[in-house]
Write a protein that holds these residues in place. Structure first.
Motif, PDB file in Angstrom:
ATOM      1  N   PHE A 369      -2.267  75.428  22.955  1.00  0.00           N
ATOM      2  CA  PHE A 369      -0.926  75.976  23.193  1.00  0.00           C
ATOM      3  C   PHE A 369       0.093  75.327  22.262  1.00  0.00           C
ATOM      4  CE2 PHE A 369       3.193  75.462  25.328  1.00  0.00           C
ATOM      5  CZ  PHE A 369       3.545  76.800  25.547  1.00  0.00           C
ATOM      6  N   LEU A 370       0.017  73.985  22.123  1.00  0.00           N
ATOM      7  CA  LEU A 370       0.949  73.286  21.233  1.00  0.00           C
ATOM      8  C   LEU A 370       0.743  73.697  19.779  1.00  0.00           C
ATOM      9  CD1 LEU A 370       0.767  69.676  22.769  1.00  0.00           C
ATOM     10  CD2 LEU A 370       2.658  71.315  22.963  1.00  0.00           C
ATOM     11  N   ALA A 371      -0.515  73.926  19.395  1.00  0.00           N
ATOM     12  CA  ALA A 371      -0.792  74.345  18.012  1.00  0.00           C
ATOM     13  C   ALA A 371      -0.221  75.724  17.730  1.00  0.00           C
ATOM     14  CB  ALA A 371      -2.294  74.328  17.757  1.00  0.00           C
ATOM     15  N   ASP A 372      -0.347  76.642  18.686  1.00  0.00           N
ATOM     16  CA  ASP A 372       0.227  77.976  18.499  1.00  0.00           C
ATOM     17  C   ASP A 372       1.749  77.927  18.462  1.00  0.00           C
ATOM     18  OD1 ASP A 372      -2.083  79.523  18.247  1.00  0.00           O
ATOM     19  OD2 ASP A 372      -2.323  79.738  20.415  1.00  0.00           O
ATOM     20  N   LEU A 376      -0.515  73.139  13.672  1.00  0.00           N
ATOM     21  CA  LEU A 376      -1.766  72.417  13.881  1.00  0.00           C
ATOM     22  C   LEU A 376      -1.603  70.898  13.881  1.00  0.00           C
ATOM     23  CD1 LEU A 376      -4.217  74.621  11.791  1.00  0.00           C
ATOM     24  CD2 LEU A 376      -4.372  74.142  14.243  1.00  0.00           C
ATOM     25  N   ALA A 377      -0.436  70.379  13.486  1.00  0.00           N
ATOM     26  CA  ALA A 377      -0.217  68.931  13.569  1.00  0.00           C
ATOM     27  C   ALA A 377       0.024  68.472  15.010  1.00  0.00           C
ATOM     28  CB  ALA A 377       0.960  68.514  12.693  1.00  0.00           C
ATOM     29  N   ALA A 378       0.432  69.385  15.888  1.00  0.00           N
ATOM     30  CA  ALA A 378       0.761  69.001  17.267  1.00  0.00           C
ATOM     31  C   ALA A 378      -0.427  68.383  18.007  1.00  0.00           C
ATOM     32  CB  ALA A 378       1.314  70.207  18.024  1.00  0.00           C
ATOM     33  N   PRO A 379      -1.638  68.947  17.922  1.00  0.00           N
ATOM     34  CA  PRO A 379      -2.763  68.280  18.588  1.00  0.00           C
ATOM     35  C   PRO A 379      -3.044  66.881  18.045  1.00  0.00           C
ATOM     36  CG  PRO A 379      -3.328  70.554  18.058  1.00  0.00           C
ATOM     37  CD  PRO A 379      -2.032  70.258  17.373  1.00  0.00           C
ATOM     38  N   VAL A 380      -2.774  66.657  16.768  1.00  0.00           N
ATOM     39  CA  VAL A 380      -3.018  65.339  16.185  1.00  0.00           C
ATOM     40  C   VAL A 380      -2.016  64.326  16.737  1.00  0.00           C
ATOM     41  CG1 VAL A 380      -3.344  64.083  14.021  1.00  0.00           C
ATOM     42  CG2 VAL A 380      -3.889  66.519  14.130  1.00  0.00           C
ATOM     43  N   TRP A 381      -0.767  64.726  16.911  1.00  0.00           N
ATOM     44  CA  TRP A 381       0.217  63.854  17.559  1.00  0.00           C
ATOM     45  C   TRP A 381      -0.192  63.546  18.993  1.00  0.00           C
ATOM     46  CZ3 TRP A 381       3.552  60.942  15.274  1.00  0.00           C
ATOM     47  CH2 TRP A 381       4.113  61.304  14.051  1.00  0.00           C
ATOM     48  N   LEU A 382      -0.762  64.541  19.671  1.00  0.00           N
ATOM     49  CA  LEU A 382      -1.232  64.325  21.040  1.00  0.00           C
ATOM     50  C   LEU A 382      -2.304  63.243  21.080  1.00  0.00           C
ATOM     51  CD1 LEU A 382      -1.282  65.164  24.038  1.00  0.00           C
ATOM     52  CD2 LEU A 382      -2.907  66.973  23.415  1.00  0.00           C
ATOM     53  N   MET A 383      -3.195  63.219  20.091  1.00  0.00           N
ATOM     54  CA  MET A 383      -4.222  62.172  20.012  1.00  0.00           C
ATOM     55  C   MET A 383      -3.597  60.781  19.955  1.00  0.00           C
ATOM     56  SD  MET A 383      -6.857  63.853  17.240  1.00  0.00           S
ATOM     57  CE  MET A 383      -7.683  62.260  17.022  1.00  0.00           C
ATOM     58  N   LEU A 384      -2.529  60.627  19.192  1.00  0.00           N
ATOM     59  CA  LEU A 384      -1.854  59.332  19.065  1.00  0.00           C
ATOM     60  C   LEU A 384      -1.349  58.846  20.420  1.00  0.00           C
ATOM     61  CD1 LEU A 384      -0.638  57.046  17.313  1.00  0.00           C
ATOM     62  CD2 LEU A 384       1.375  58.503  17.028  1.00  0.00           C
ATOM     63  N   VAL A 385      -0.692  59.718  21.156  1.00  0.00           N
ATOM     64  CA  VAL A 385      -0.160  59.348  22.472  1.00  0.00           C
ATOM     65  C   VAL A 385      -1.290  58.943  23.418  1.00  0.00           C
ATOM     66  CG1 VAL A 385       1.078  60.213  24.497  1.00  0.00           C
ATOM     67  CG2 VAL A 385       1.870  60.819  22.194  1.00  0.00           C
ATOM     68  N   LEU A 386      -2.396  59.647  23.376  1.00  0.00           N
ATOM     69  CA  LEU A 386      -3.508  59.404  24.291  1.00  0.00           C
ATOM     70  C   LEU A 386      -4.142  58.028  24.104  1.00  0.00           C
ATOM     71  CD1 LEU A 386      -5.154  62.934  24.064  1.00  0.00           C
ATOM     72  CD2 LEU A 386      -4.028  61.972  26.080  1.00  0.00           C
ATOM     73  N   CYS A 387      -4.392  57.635  22.856  1.00  0.00           N
ATOM     74  CA  CYS A 387      -5.064  56.338  22.650  1.00  0.00           C
ATOM     75  C   CYS A 387      -4.129  55.173  22.939  1.00  0.00           C
ATOM     76  CB  CYS A 387      -5.657  56.250  21.242  1.00  0.00           C
ATOM     77  SG  CYS A 387      -4.470  56.183  19.900  1.00  0.00           S
TER      78      CYS A 387
END
Length: 424
Positions: A369-372, A376-387
């Protein structure tokens, strides 16, 4: 019979190595199949006309049935004591599902295949961990669990898969990748059936109260491990689902470069599968959990901002992905060391299930949803927050490594954690 029930003597060192290696190979073949769709997605997406949200739903669907299967199969295995048969049956089932995935001609057909695949695969790792607890010496348990869960899965599922599947898709088409993944599982299923024994029951006192699942979750380590599982499972599945698309469409890398960059993750995790848990055996679970969770931040930051050599970007991917070595620790080792070890398969299934449902199911959908919506950078930012969030939670863990607790007990610095038998 009253008093103490004795399990058979622990197997030889050679057999312990064989059990760990074979279960690792089997899970690696399973993960090759699970990750195949992610590496083939740049070819599947245009062929089937998929949106980014639909791409995320494939990972969500597999994670959902994987989680439910892991929870149910783990409990059944603990109660029946039929661990070897469960692993063999599940392995043959996912081989069949791999072939079905290759036949898919629409979004719904492929979605159904992924749902069935998750159901077939989900019970393998919890039961494999229980087999290792029954066969491998406690002082080597952390490394053995790491090898079983991470070595084969990452060398094959994350390392070899993109190297083989991307050129295969370029030359022949994406469907052949799923057919390729099916055959090796039949071989490992036969090896498990004919060369492994049913593990002995865990030694216990009949008059000692059994720790229930509810009581297990009263322990802080189990709760924190479940929360960390949500975050780091999300980190992994978002990376698998969207990093190939981000590298090709967002960063402009060709499919070949994308393939070997993703393969770098498999090499990293393959080394980390024994190096990270072995390090935790020596210096403790808690400091390793903290350090490697925070280290994972360099991967999404490098993917977004680093504009230099692709080789150096590969090095960034290699070191950032080392957090993959933590997975057997928070999914199995730490919970098993913190409470009754007879709950190993059940706890592994529950912690893995929580991570897969709340992380693996929801996060790919959210990332899509964030990518749409934002690119496509939005999922990568999400990875940063998660770790980063996982690293903060790891600060609250209590130490459970047998060697570390034994040293502390010998020096009088720290009491032994309940459920842990110190071992020098």
């Amino acid at each position: 019979m009253s008093g103490r029930a004795h399990a058979p003597a622990r197997a030889s060192s050679g057999y312990q190595v064989w059990v760990t290696g074979l279960l690792s190979l089997n899970f690696g073949i399973l993960f090759f199949d699970r990750n195949a769709l992610n590496f083939l997605m740049p070819f599947v997406q245009p062929d089937l006309g998929l949106s980014n949200t639909q791409v995320g739903l494939f990972s969500s669907a597999l994670s959902l049935t994987w989680a439910l299967s892991g929870f149910v199969v783990g409990r059944v295995s603990d109660r029946l004591g039929a661990q070897k048969a469960v692993v063999v049956f599940a392995t043959l089932a996912f081989c069949l599902c791999s072939v079905v995935s290759g036949f898919a001609t629409s979004f719904l057909m492929l979605l159904g295949a992924r749902l069935l695949m998750g159901a077939a695969e989900g019970g393998v790792m919890p039961v494999s961990h229980a087999m290792i607890v029954g066969e491998v010496s406690p002082e080597r348990r952390g490394m053995a669990m790491g090898v079983a869960q991470n070595l084969g899965s990452n060398l094959l599922g994350s390392g070899l898969a993109p190297i083989l599947l991307v050129p295969l898709a370029v030359a022949y088409g994406w469907r052949e990748g799923f057919y390729l993944a099916a055959a090796p599982g039949v071989i490992t299923a036969a090896l498990i059936w004919f060369t492994l024994r049913e593990p002995p029951a865990v030694e216990h006192h009949d008059d000692a109260p059994r720790v229930t699942l509810r009581a297990a979750f009263a322990h802080r380590n189990v709760v924190l491990c479940a929360l960390i599982a949500i975050l780091l499972v999300s980190y992994l599945v978002v990376c698998w689902a969207f990093m190939p698309l981000f590298l090709t469409k967002g960063r402009g890398f060709d499919p070949g470069t994308m393939g070997w960059l993703m393969a770098t993750l498999g090499i990293s995790a393959g080394i980390g599968s024994f190096a990270v848990p072995a390090l935790s055996d020596a210096i403790g679970r808690r400091p390793v959990m903290i350090a490697f969770s925070f280290l994972g931040a360099i991967l999404p930051l490098g993917a977004i901002y680093y504009g230099g050599s692709a080789w150096l970007l590969g090095a960034i991917f290699f070191f950032g992905w080392a957090l993959n070595g933590l997975f057997p620790m928070f999914m199995a080792t730490i919970p098993a060391e913190s409470v009754d070890p007879r709950l190993t398969a059940t706890l592994t299934g529950v912690v893995m299930g929580i991570g897969e449902v709340l992380g693996g199911v929801l996060s790919p959908f959210l990332a899509g949803f964030l990518a749409d919506a934002y690119g496509l950078a939005a999922p990568v930012w999400l990875m940063l927050v998660l770790c980063l969030a996982a690293g903060v939670l790891a600060l609250g863990l209590e130490e459970s490594a047998p060697r570390v607790l034994a040293r502390r007990a010998a020096s009088g610095r720290h009491p032994v954690t309940p459920g842990v038998v110190p071992s020098a």
